[in-house]
Design an enzyme around this catalytic site. Structure first.
Site, PDB file in Angstrom:
ATOM      1  N   ARG A 154      -0.329 -29.643 -57.209  1.00  0.00           N
ATOM      2  CA  ARG A 154       0.619 -29.004 -56.544  1.00  0.00           C
ATOM      3  C   ARG A 154       1.669 -29.771 -55.584  1.00  0.00           C
ATOM      4  O   ARG A 154       2.824 -29.287 -55.596  1.00  0.00           O
ATOM      5  CB  ARG A 154      -0.311 -27.650 -55.719  1.00  0.00           C
ATOM      6  CG  ARG A 154      -0.964 -26.845 -56.544  1.00  0.00           C
ATOM      7  CD  ARG A 154      -1.860 -25.947 -55.727  1.00  0.00           C
ATOM      8  NE  ARG A 154      -2.328 -24.581 -56.436  1.00  0.00           N
ATOM      9  CZ  ARG A 154      -3.490 -24.814 -57.125  1.00  0.00           C
ATOM     10  NH1 ARG A 154      -4.344 -25.900 -57.323  1.00  0.00           N
ATOM     11  NH2 ARG A 154      -3.941 -23.622 -57.690  1.00  0.00           N
ATOM     12  N   ILE A 155       0.971 -30.413 -54.700  1.00  0.00           N
ATOM     13  CA  ILE A 155       1.581 -31.014 -53.625  1.00  0.00           C
ATOM     14  C   ILE A 155       2.563 -32.060 -54.258  1.00  0.00           C
ATOM     15  O   ILE A 155       3.720 -32.317 -53.825  1.00  0.00           O
ATOM     16  CB  ILE A 155       0.762 -31.572 -52.761  1.00  0.00           C
ATOM     17  CG1 ILE A 155      -0.033 -30.505 -51.763  1.00  0.00           C
ATOM     18  CG2 ILE A 155       1.432 -32.607 -51.905  1.00  0.00           C
ATOM     19  CD1 ILE A 155      -0.973 -30.903 -51.054  1.00  0.00           C
ATOM     20  N   ASP A 175      -0.742 -39.460 -63.401  1.00  0.00           N
ATOM     21  CA  ASP A 175      -1.835 -38.454 -63.142  1.00  0.00           C
ATOM     22  C   ASP A 175      -2.353 -38.369 -64.683  1.00  0.00           C
ATOM     23  O   ASP A 175      -1.693 -38.709 -65.688  1.00  0.00           O
ATOM     24  CB  ASP A 175      -1.348 -36.796 -62.921  1.00  0.00           C
ATOM     25  CG  ASP A 175      -2.249 -36.333 -62.108  1.00  0.00           C
ATOM     26  OD1 ASP A 175      -3.447 -36.330 -62.499  1.00  0.00           O
ATOM     27  OD2 ASP A 175      -1.861 -35.522 -61.162  1.00  0.00           O
ATOM     28  N   ARG A 236      -6.587 -37.630 -49.176  1.00  0.00           N
ATOM     29  CA  ARG A 236      -7.967 -37.758 -48.686  1.00  0.00           C
ATOM     30  C   ARG A 236      -8.447 -38.935 -48.021  1.00  0.00           C
ATOM     31  O   ARG A 236      -7.833 -39.920 -49.058  1.00  0.00           O
ATOM     32  CB  ARG A 236      -8.930 -37.164 -49.751  1.00  0.00           C
ATOM     33  CG  ARG A 236      -9.199 -35.847 -50.090  1.00  0.00           C
ATOM     34  CD  ARG A 236      -9.783 -35.195 -48.783  1.00  0.00           C
ATOM     35  NE  ARG A 236     -10.018 -33.585 -48.697  1.00  0.00           N
ATOM     36  CZ  ARG A 236      -9.263 -32.995 -47.960  1.00  0.00           C
ATOM     37  NH1 ARG A 236      -8.017 -33.364 -47.513  1.00  0.00           N
ATOM     38  NH2 ARG A 236      -9.396 -31.487 -47.976  1.00  0.00           N
ATOM     39  N   ASP A 260      -2.435 -40.037 -42.929  1.00  0.00           N
ATOM     40  CA  ASP A 260      -2.836 -38.887 -42.333  1.00  0.00           C
ATOM     41  C   ASP A 260      -4.489 -38.636 -42.340  1.00  0.00           C
ATOM     42  O   ASP A 260      -4.912 -37.819 -41.749  1.00  0.00           O
ATOM     43  CB  ASP A 260      -2.116 -37.879 -42.450  1.00  0.00           C
ATOM     44  CG  ASP A 260      -2.274 -36.689 -41.697  1.00  0.00           C
ATOM     45  OD1 ASP A 260      -2.127 -36.464 -40.575  1.00  0.00           O
ATOM     46  OD2 ASP A 260      -2.653 -35.492 -42.541  1.00  0.00           O
ATOM     47  N   GLU A 265     -13.687 -39.261 -40.073  1.00  0.00           N
ATOM     48  CA  GLU A 265     -13.049 -38.703 -39.108  1.00  0.00           C
ATOM     49  C   GLU A 265     -13.766 -37.811 -38.168  1.00  0.00           C
ATOM     50  O   GLU A 265     -14.472 -37.480 -38.500  1.00  0.00           O
ATOM     51  CB  GLU A 265     -12.051 -37.634 -39.711  1.00  0.00           C
ATOM     52  CG  GLU A 265     -11.086 -38.434 -40.658  1.00  0.00           C
ATOM     53  CD  GLU A 265     -10.286 -37.241 -41.516  1.00  0.00           C
ATOM     54  OE1 GLU A 265     -10.122 -35.943 -41.054  1.00  0.00           O
ATOM     55  OE2 GLU A 265      -9.292 -37.630 -42.320  1.00  0.00           O
ATOM     56  N   HIS A 282      -5.015 -36.332 -39.389  1.00  0.00           N
ATOM     57  CA  HIS A 282      -5.091 -35.231 -40.179  1.00  0.00           C
ATOM     58  C   HIS A 282      -4.495 -33.847 -40.029  1.00  0.00           C
ATOM     59  O   HIS A 282      -4.846 -32.857 -39.777  1.00  0.00           O
ATOM     60  CB  HIS A 282      -6.659 -34.919 -40.634  1.00  0.00           C
ATOM     61  CG  HIS A 282      -6.762 -34.332 -41.776  1.00  0.00           C
ATOM     62  ND1 HIS A 282      -8.208 -34.691 -42.477  1.00  0.00           N
ATOM     63  CD2 HIS A 282      -6.233 -33.546 -42.792  1.00  0.00           C
ATOM     64  CE1 HIS A 282      -8.064 -34.074 -43.624  1.00  0.00           C
ATOM     65  NE2 HIS A 282      -7.055 -33.394 -43.885  1.00  0.00           N
ATOM     66  N   ILE A 283      -3.011 -34.060 -39.875  1.00  0.00           N
ATOM     67  CA  ILE A 283      -2.248 -32.907 -39.186  1.00  0.00           C
ATOM     68  C   ILE A 283      -1.272 -32.474 -40.442  1.00  0.00           C
ATOM     69  O   ILE A 283      -0.363 -31.778 -40.432  1.00  0.00           O
ATOM     70  CB  ILE A 283      -1.487 -33.176 -37.951  1.00  0.00           C
ATOM     71  CG1 ILE A 283      -0.851 -34.449 -38.194  1.00  0.00           C
ATOM     72  CG2 ILE A 283      -2.478 -33.554 -36.805  1.00  0.00           C
ATOM     73  CD1 ILE A 283       0.477 -34.639 -37.093  1.00  0.00           C
TER      74      ILE A 283
END
Length: 316
Positions: A154-155, A175, A236, A260, A265, A282-283
């Site tokens: 998706r991203i 991919d 991730r 990120d 974490e 992680h924003i």
């Protein structure tokens, strides 16, 4: 009456719709009144009282699952499922729902922002001006950059779509499953990971963390990269080996990295001290609209489940 434990914070602070939905459907809910993460011991003491969980990145392992005798569903605010012991959940017949569509636009926009920020060396100019230096520095446009996208879900697909607006034509995609029509539509080409590592000077990663993707980018892969490479990870933590990346950045083996997400974490490690590593907490999905959508969709899945309706997005 069903009882739901909310393990993600904040929740329902910006938009009360998820809270109102729970109330409307006579579902009791409880979250940490201290507005912080429950300790493991705190969670173990109370988890047996709940039929459902709305969670973020809190790690739900076998020990917690074994104590959750009433638990029937976990609804994840977000897309990643690596914090959940899916094998144990399946064994205990606990359903897992998640919200994969909600973060797509927000994370894709954030990633494009990082690309422009680092290619135009905005970070370098800001630091220089802060020190009292008026530095005129040249950067690069997106459309003169060879871009590699590893992960075309998706991203990754949304990023390719957005890059078309910047007239980018030199884009390589990797991919396992690739929609060839999308490649043709947005003038991109399929390539191996190694081809991307060797040839692209901007590489962005959009993969889940699995046994196959853990440490996917380590010393060997980083050594293939050009010394002007910018490496971005908003997917991730753990996909990039942080120690190997640190060594490469320290020695200027590659130009810049933007992370990120981290293997552990909150992250307070040594990468954040490097001028050529842009670290954030992680924003990437933390826009107001995205957060609202994720919280509401996660809550809707809880309601669907207790009404014995089919879940929209159930983990395999």
């Amino acid at each position: 009456m069903k009882n739901v434990l909310i393990l993600t914070s904040p929740f329902g602070k910006i938009n009360k719709a998820p809270i109102n939905l729970l109330k409307k459907n006579n579902i009791n809910f409880y979250s940490n009144p201290k507005n912080k993460k429950f300790s493991r011991n705190e969670l173990l003491k109370i988890i047996g009282n709940y039929d459902g969980i709305i969670c973020g990145t809190y790690k739900i392992d076998r020990g917690i699952i074994n104590k959750a005798k009433k638990l029937k569903i976990i609804s994840r605010v977000g897309i990643g499922l690596d914090n959940l012991d899916l094998k144990s959940l399946k064994k205990n017949k606990i359903k897992v729902a998640y919200t994969p569509d909600a973060p797509t636009q927000t994370v894709a926009e954030y990633t494009i922002g990082l690309m422009i920020y680092l290619l135009r060396k905005i970070n370098v100019s800001r630091k220089s001006l802060k020190k009292g230096k008026w530095l005129k520095i040249f950067g690069k446009n997106l459309n003169e950059t060879k871009i590699g996208i590893i992960g075309f879900g998706r991203i990754g697909s949304e990023i390719l779509k957005l890059l078309k607006a910047f007239h980018c034509k030199d884009i390589l995609i990797n991919d396992v499953n690739i929609d060839k029509k999308k490649l043709k539509k947005y003038s991109a080409k399929q390539a191996t990971k190694n081809t991307i590592f060797r040839n692209c000077n901007l590489i962005t990663i959009h993969l889940p963390i699995t046994k196959k993707t853990k440490n996917l980018v380590s010393k060997k892969e980083i050594a293939m990269m050009r010394n002007d490479t910018i490496l971005i990870n908003t997917s991730r933590g753990g996909i990039i080996n942080e120690d190997h990346l640190y060594d490469a950045l320290k020695k200027k083996g590659i130009y810049m990295a933007a992370l990120d997400v981290f293997a552990k974490e909150p992250y307070f490690g040594r990468l954040r001290k490097l001028d050529n590593c842009h670290c954030t907490a992680h924003i990437a999905s933390m826009s107001i609209s995205c957060r609202n959508k994720m919280e509401l969709e996660a809550t809707q899945e809880i309601v669907r489940f207790f009404k014995r309706k089919k879940l929209m997005f159930q983990a395999p």
